[in-house]
Scaffold this motif. Structure first.
Motif, PDB file in Angstrom:
ATOM      1  N   ASP A 293       0.729  -1.294   0.041  1.00 20.51           N
ATOM      2  CA  ASP A 293       0.006  -0.035  -0.137  1.00 20.51           C
ATOM      3  C   ASP A 293       0.951   1.135   0.027  1.00 20.51           C
ATOM      4  OD1 ASP A 293      -1.764   1.647   2.970  1.00 20.51           O
ATOM      5  OD2 ASP A 293      -1.562   2.249   0.695  1.00 20.51           O
ATOM      6  N   LYS A 297      -1.801   6.726  -3.495  1.00 19.77           N
ATOM      7  CA  LYS A 297      -1.726   5.991  -4.926  1.00 19.77           C
ATOM      8  C   LYS A 297      -2.992   5.230  -4.893  1.00 19.77           C
ATOM      9  CE  LYS A 297       2.293   7.343  -6.342  1.00 19.77           C
ATOM     10  NZ  LYS A 297       2.138   8.185  -7.647  1.00 19.77           N
ATOM     11  N   LYS A 298      -3.871   5.151  -5.744  1.00 17.64           N
ATOM     12  CA  LYS A 298      -5.217   4.486  -5.907  1.00 17.64           C
ATOM     13  C   LYS A 298      -4.800   2.996  -6.121  1.00 17.64           C
ATOM     14  CE  LYS A 298      -8.620   7.664  -7.389  1.00 17.64           C
ATOM     15  NZ  LYS A 298      -7.869   9.003  -7.741  1.00 17.64           N
ATOM     16  N   MET A 299      -3.573   2.779  -7.219  1.00 24.44           N
ATOM     17  CA  MET A 299      -3.245   1.741  -7.148  1.00 24.44           C
ATOM     18  C   MET A 299      -2.332   0.738  -6.324  1.00 24.44           C
ATOM     19  SD  MET A 299      -4.143   1.466 -10.469  1.00 24.44           S
ATOM     20  CE  MET A 299      -3.055   0.668 -11.899  1.00 24.44           C
ATOM     21  N   ARG A 300      -2.562  -0.627  -6.383  1.00 15.47           N
ATOM     22  CA  ARG A 300      -1.534  -1.369  -5.377  1.00 15.47           C
ATOM     23  C   ARG A 300      -0.200  -1.472  -5.982  1.00 15.47           C
ATOM     24  NH1 ARG A 300      -4.019  -7.638  -5.910  1.00 15.47           N
ATOM     25  NH2 ARG A 300      -3.286  -7.931  -8.145  1.00 15.47           N
ATOM     26  N   PRO A 317      -6.246  -0.829  -9.557  1.00 17.11           N
ATOM     27  CA  PRO A 317      -6.524  -0.150  -8.163  1.00 17.11           C
ATOM     28  C   PRO A 317      -6.872  -0.877  -7.114  1.00 17.11           C
ATOM     29  CG  PRO A 317      -8.017   0.634 -10.046  1.00 17.11           C
ATOM     30  CD  PRO A 317      -6.971  -0.647 -10.484  1.00 17.11           C
ATOM     31  N   TRP A 318      -6.963  -0.627  -5.959  1.00 13.97           N
ATOM     32  CA  TRP A 318      -7.446  -1.292  -4.583  1.00 13.97           C
ATOM     33  C   TRP A 318      -8.954  -1.241  -4.739  1.00 13.97           C
ATOM     34  CZ3 TRP A 318      -4.330  -3.886  -1.378  1.00 13.97           C
ATOM     35  CH2 TRP A 318      -2.984  -3.497  -1.303  1.00 13.97           C
ATOM     36  N   LYS A 319      -9.503  -2.443  -4.454  1.00 15.38           N
ATOM     37  CA  LYS A 319     -11.048  -2.574  -4.563  1.00 15.38           C
ATOM     38  C   LYS A 319     -11.562  -1.898  -3.361  1.00 15.38           C
ATOM     39  CE  LYS A 319     -10.963  -6.946  -7.187  1.00 15.38           C
ATOM     40  NZ  LYS A 319     -11.036  -8.489  -7.014  1.00 15.38           N
ATOM     41  N   ALA A 320     -12.769  -1.510  -3.430  1.00 16.82           N
ATOM     42  CA  ALA A 320     -13.399  -0.792  -2.342  1.00 16.82           C
ATOM     43  C   ALA A 320     -13.515  -1.593  -1.129  1.00 16.82           C
ATOM     44  CB  ALA A 320     -14.835  -0.177  -2.914  1.00 16.82           C
ATOM     45  N   ARG A 324      -6.463  -1.834   2.267  1.00 18.30           N
ATOM     46  CA  ARG A 324      -5.180  -1.426   1.668  1.00 18.30           C
ATOM     47  C   ARG A 324      -4.160  -2.024   2.942  1.00 18.30           C
ATOM     48  NH1 ARG A 324      -5.130   3.604  -1.769  1.00 18.30           N
ATOM     49  NH2 ARG A 324      -3.042   3.427  -1.369  1.00 18.30           N
TER      50      ARG A 324
END
Ligand SMILES: Nc1nc2c(ncn2[C@@H]2O[C@H](COP(=O)(O)OP(=O)(O)OP(=O)(O)O)[C@@H](O)[C@H]2O)c(=O)[nH]1
Length: 362
Positions: A293, A297-300, A317-320, A324
């Motif tokens: 994490d 950043k939105k992405m992993r 992207p990390w899922k909702a 993270r």
């Protein structure tokens, strides 16, 4: 009814099996492919990477993960029931691809295709053994006499000369095709040396093909039509041959160890990437992989280390509904990863992930 072809993708830790499968899925040629992914270590990184790769022919339903240990040891409990469920599906796959863990022996898995409930419906189209050609060129699988002597001194019950070399050879012995991957990391002359070294490790002539990042025409990998389940008895692993000669030792994975490290957010990516190779070298870590994490950043971030080579990249992207987090699986030889070493590695990883190590060094 014709049998569904199945391909076993095997090869040592970090050779490039998942990368090759990801490319195969992008070039599936209209085939509906079902994936069975087996991993050593409790993190399910490969399956997660494949279902996260955004290929429409590879949805979560097409991937079955077997994470209860190496597939060669869980044939009856995991593999056969998984195949039975797969074969019971209405929309059967055109091809089944099985990625073994980097520490699995292909022989018991291929032999399992002779179980009655499988044999009538499926045939082994081929065993594809992926090799990290750069690691072979670096002598990773050659006997390190000094290391073996030290191992023997520490554990006289050690019944392998070199567990890495033995497993490497067993995975080659089972092959219908050997992929000399990571050819981008070595020059042509070294590649040819690796090719002849590989040829010397199998009693029969096995086709080899070089690749970079596992990029090969899918028709080279699928459609070999070997029927390997009928040939595997002539491709015995070391311990099967020793068993025959009376010096039996059961196939196990006691030489290897894996554990998962949970760390916090990756505060200092550069510092982390600068410090990780040293940690890996100090503890002889064979493989380290997982997700991190990165704040803001939105992405992993995917972390991939094979021996001393490190690669990190944002993949999705990390899922909702996802937490993270930074979770890394560490794999090595058992004697390198005893309890004290595991604690030390966990503390050092937490320090470099949090950036503490860098601050302390400044
Ligand atoms: N330079 C280079 N890197 C590669 C190549 N193929 C794979 N890699 C990298 O090697 C690392 C391991 O690749 P994977 O595909 O995860 O290997 P694997 O065999 O599935 O690994 P395990 O499942 O852990 O045994 C990743 O960082 C890949 O990007 C290649 O041909 N060249």
């Amino acid at each position: 009814m014709s049998k569904i072809p199945a391909t076993v993708i095997t090869g040592f830790l970090g050779a490039g099996k998942t990368t090759l499968i990801r490319n195969m899925l992008q070039d599936a040629g209209g085939r509906k492919i079902a994936l069975i992914i087996n991993e050593f270590g409790d993190l399910g990184v490969d399956g997660n990477i494949l279902t996260g790769c955004g290929i429409e022919t590879c949805t979560e339903d097409d991937v079955v993960e077997l994470t209860n240990g190496c597939i060669c040891c869980t044939v009856a409990d995991d593999f056969i029931p998984t195949m039975t469920r797969l074969l019971a599906r209405e929309d059967k796959p055109d091809h089944i691809v099985i990625e073994t863990s980097g520490l699995a022996l292909p022989q018991p898995l291929v032999a399992a295709f002779n179980w009655p409930e499988v044999k009538t419906n499926v045939t082994v189209d081929g065993v594809v053994t992926v090799v990290d050609a750069a690691a072979v060129a670096d002598g990773r699988f050659a006997d390190d006499e000094a290391k073996v002597a030290a191992l023997r001194a520490a554990d006289e019950s050690l019944d392998h000369d070199n567990p890495l070399e033995e497993l490497f050879e067993d995975q080659l012995r089972a092959a219908d095709l050997v992929v000399l991957n990571k050819a981008d990391l070595i020059d042509r002359e070294v590649l040819e040396k690796v090719r002849s070294e590989i040829a010397g490790k199998t009693e029969r002539t096995v086709r080899t093909v070089a690749s970079e990042h596992g990029k090969l025409p899918t028709d080279v990998l699928l459609g070999i039509e070997a029927g390997t389940e009928n040939l595997i008895l002539d491709r015995k692993a070391h311990h099967e041959m020793e068993h025959e000669s009376g010096e039996s030792h059961e196939h196990d994975h006691d030489e290897f160890e894996s554990f998962v490290v949970d760390a916090g957010s990756l505060a200092d990516r550069d510092g982390f990437e600068a410090a990780l190779p040293g940690l890996i070298a100090r503890h002889d870590i064979l493989r380290l992989k997982g997700f991190a994490d990165v704040p803001g950043k939105k992405m992993r971030l995917v972390i991939q280390a094979v021996g001393k080579r490190l690669e990190t990249y944002f993949d999705r992207p990390w899922k909702a509904d996802e937490t993270r987090e930074t979770r890394l699986v560490v794999i090595g030889l058992h004697h390198d990863l005893d309890a004290a070493a595991r604690d030390e590695i966990t503390n050092e990883l937490n320090a470099i992930v949090s950036g503490e190590a860098r601050q302390a060094a400044e």
